[in-house]
Scaffold this motif. Structure first.
Motif, PDB file in Angstrom:
ATOM      1  N   ARG A   1      28.689 -42.626  54.202  1.00 54.64           N
ATOM      2  CA  ARG A   1      28.407 -42.854  55.586  1.00 54.64           C
ATOM      3  C   ARG A   1      27.786 -41.488  56.082  1.00 54.64           C
ATOM      4  O   ARG A   1      27.186 -41.603  57.338  1.00 54.64           O
ATOM      5  N   SER A   2      28.216 -40.232  55.718  1.00 56.75           N
ATOM      6  CA  SER A   2      27.763 -38.979  56.317  1.00 56.75           C
ATOM      7  C   SER A   2      26.312 -38.990  55.995  1.00 56.75           C
ATOM      8  O   SER A   2      25.509 -38.565  56.856  1.00 56.75           O
ATOM      9  N   MET A   3      25.818 -39.649  54.897  1.00 56.91           N
ATOM     10  CA  MET A   3      24.287 -39.325  54.553  1.00 56.91           C
ATOM     11  C   MET A   3      23.527 -40.252  55.384  1.00 56.91           C
ATOM     12  O   MET A   3      22.448 -39.907  55.933  1.00 56.91           O
ATOM     13  N   ALA A   4      24.205 -41.439  55.741  1.00 58.26           N
ATOM     14  CA  ALA A   4      23.399 -42.348  56.817  1.00 58.26           C
ATOM     15  C   ALA A   4      23.316 -42.092  58.027  1.00 58.26           C
ATOM     16  O   ALA A   4      22.261 -42.273  58.715  1.00 58.26           O
ATOM     17  N   SER A   5      24.353 -41.378  58.279  1.00 65.46           N
ATOM     18  CA  SER A   5      24.509 -40.934  59.796  1.00 65.46           C
ATOM     19  C   SER A   5      23.617 -39.673  59.970  1.00 65.46           C
ATOM     20  O   SER A   5      22.757 -39.683  60.921  1.00 65.46           O
ATOM     21  N   TYR A   6      23.284 -38.872  59.140  1.00 62.63           N
ATOM     22  CA  TYR A   6      22.569 -37.675  59.051  1.00 62.63           C
ATOM     23  C   TYR A   6      20.850 -38.258  59.250  1.00 62.63           C
ATOM     24  O   TYR A   6      20.300 -37.677  60.058  1.00 62.63           O
ATOM     25  N   MET A   7      20.760 -38.913  58.415  1.00 60.97           N
ATOM     26  CA  MET A   7      19.465 -39.869  58.160  1.00 60.97           C
ATOM     27  C   MET A   7      18.941 -40.454  59.477  1.00 60.97           C
ATOM     28  O   MET A   7      17.681 -40.307  59.920  1.00 60.97           O
ATOM     29  N   ALA A   8      19.875 -41.214  59.860  1.00 60.28           N
ATOM     30  CA  ALA A   8      19.653 -42.001  61.078  1.00 60.28           C
ATOM     31  C   ALA A   8      19.323 -40.973  62.535  1.00 60.28           C
ATOM     32  O   ALA A   8      18.490 -41.064  63.225  1.00 60.28           O
ATOM     33  N   ARG A   9      20.126 -40.079  62.423  1.00 59.41           N
ATOM     34  CA  ARG A   9      20.157 -39.016  63.437  1.00 59.41           C
ATOM     35  C   ARG A   9      19.047 -38.421  63.436  1.00 59.41           C
ATOM     36  O   ARG A   9      18.280 -38.201  64.552  1.00 59.41           O
ATOM     37  N   CYS A  10      18.414 -37.735  62.473  1.00 61.43           N
ATOM     38  CA  CYS A  10      17.266 -36.989  62.340  1.00 61.43           C
ATOM     39  C   CYS A  10      16.061 -37.971  62.582  1.00 61.43           C
ATOM     40  O   CYS A  10      15.124 -37.506  63.293  1.00 61.43           O
ATOM     41  N   LEU A  11      15.923 -39.144  62.007  1.00 58.49           N
ATOM     42  CA  LEU A  11      14.823 -39.912  62.102  1.00 58.49           C
ATOM     43  C   LEU A  11      14.681 -40.349  63.605  1.00 58.49           C
ATOM     44  O   LEU A  11      13.640 -40.355  64.394  1.00 58.49           O
ATOM     45  N   SER A  12      15.843 -40.628  64.205  1.00 52.48           N
ATOM     46  CA  SER A  12      15.742 -41.027  65.632  1.00 52.48           C
ATOM     47  C   SER A  12      15.575 -40.135  66.453  1.00 52.48           C
ATOM     48  O   SER A  12      14.696 -40.077  67.623  1.00 52.48           O
TER      49      SER A  12
END
Length: 440
Positions: free
Chosen positions: A159-170
């Protein structure tokens, strides 16, 4: 004039509302749009037509209305006279009318394939949906987009990795797409909504269905700040077979797909396979060695998916496709330029040992299951139908899905359920062009 042609013309009566400058809801559709909508429903509800056949008709004749009018010429689109004859019977009218009536009761934009605002990335698919029901900001359909998917039973690390990736790309202006499930999907949507790129949720239900119920707040936020889309009719329930089918839209709208956590027989692997068929880039977070939650991702990497350890990995890899939007790894905020996941050479041995002991169903889960979205594959494949389908493929060789439905005399929706189950069981293989072959 033939009866169903009368139906198509009558469907359009209702007048024009010039206030509807964007994609209209049913109430604000003009006569031409309602006529095209009714024709789209005719194609959708005609027995023997699957997504591939419908898309062929749309691309050959330019619109659903033209396709229905030209049914005697369907062989020009690669369809059979039997399929055209089924359309001529009008057997589709009952269920098409049910969807027509439901569409009037929901506040949703109805985006038809023939509308120039239909997203080009989706239009290019060989099995593009004939229409989409949408809620939220439709401009996101034309933003650069990237899919983040994975397990509903995600670990805290996942979940931490998914949140990080989504936050950065967005934060760079990329819309993050996922499937509105629990686990990886949910955290990806939540993180992306907080940044400029925002998020697109692709549903496996009708646009008016909140599933799972625990995501009610997220559904509201997606409607207000992001976008929800589905090809399923209003009122459509969360049936198990819907979710793998909607995955082609998740990957179809995206420049690439990242699988964060996936077991060896995860539905996320179907999304990755569809992305490859659609010529999209596929990425995976390899995860700790021997972790049961990551075996599917490691399988993807062995098959050629690009391993990902940070958002910069994706931004650099997609640089050419992102350049027209003014997006690059240099637009990533400085505070996000860090790798949140240890690379293989940095991974502590203790972490590998700890994760090797993780067993799905015990302490490795971060919470309760999300409900019966993906039942065991055996539950999707009744024994008698399984043997009939496999026998047909062995006798005929590889077959396209719509032709297989006709040969077995079952509906395309029933066939899709069987194909999904058999693919997950490793009994059949999907080939390019929605063709299937039996495996030994």
């Amino acid at each position: 004039m033939r009866k169903q042609d009368n139906d198509l013309h009558a469907a359009g009566r209702g007048g024009i509302d010039h206030r509807a400058a964007s994609v209209p809801t049913w109430a604000y559709m003009d006569q031409a749009a309602r006529t095209e909508f009714w024709a789209s429903l005719a194609l959708r509800h005609c027995r023997g037509l699957g997504a591939l056949s419908r898309a062929r008709l749309l691309k050959t004749f330019g619109s659903a209305y033209n396709a229905v009018q030209a049914r005697e010429r369907w062989p020009e689109a690669g369809l059979t006279r039997r399929q055209a004859a089924e359309m001529a019977t009008g057997s589709w009218r009952v269920t098409a009318k049910e969807e027509w009536n439901r569409a009037q009761t929901v506040q949703a934009h109805i985006l038809l394939w023939s509308d120039p605002r239909y997203p080009q990335r989706l239009r290019e698919l060989p099995d593009a949906p004939v229409l989409l029901y949408c809620r939220g900001d439709l401009s996101l359909l034309h933003s650069p987009a990237f899919a983040v998917v994975g397990s509903r039973r995600a670990t805290s690390q996942g979940r931490s990795m998914a949140s990080y990736m989504a936050r950065c790309l967005s934060a760079c202006g990329i819309a993050v797409i996922s499937g509105m499930a629990l686990g990886i999907d949910k955290v990806a949507h939540e993180a992306a909504l907080a940044r400029v790129g925002r998020s697109i949720g692709v549903l496996g239900t009708g646009i008016d269905q909140i599933y799972p119920r625990s995501n009610a707040r997220l559904f509201g936020e997606m409607t207000e700040k992001g976008l929800l889309v589905t090809e399923f009719a209003p009122g459509a329930l969360p049936l198990a077979e819907h979710f793998p089918i909607r995955n082609r839209i998740i990957s179809g709208l995206a420049l690439g797909v990242l699988v964060v956590e996936a077991a060896s027989r995860s539905g996320s692997l179907i999304t990755a396979r569809l992305a490859l068929e659609q010529n999209r880039e596929v990425y995976a977070v390899p995860g700790p060695a021997l972790d049961a939650h990551c075996l599917g991702c490691q399988q993807l990497v062995r098959q050629g998916a690009r391993p990902v350890f940070s958002a910069e990995d994706v931004l650099l890899d997609l640089a050419e496709q992102l350049r027209p939007f003014g997006i690059s790894h240099e637009t990533l905020p400085e505070e996000e330029k860090r790798a949140p996941f240890p690379r293989p050479e940095e991974e502590p041995a203790a972490a590998t040992t700890r994760n090797a002991a993780a067993v799905p169903g015990k302490n490795s889960r971060s919470g309760p299951a999300a409900g019966p979205v993906c039942p065991p594959a055996d539950a999707l494949v009744p024994e008698e139908r399984k043997e009939r389908l496999l026998a047909c493929l062995r006798a005929q060789g590889a077959m396209q899905a719509d032709a297989l439905a006709l040969a077995l005399d079952i509906s395309v929706s029933e066939l899709n359920t069987l194909l999904i189950g058999l693919e997950m069981l490793g009994r059949i293989k999907r080939l390019p062009g929605a063709r299937y072959e039996a495996l030994p």
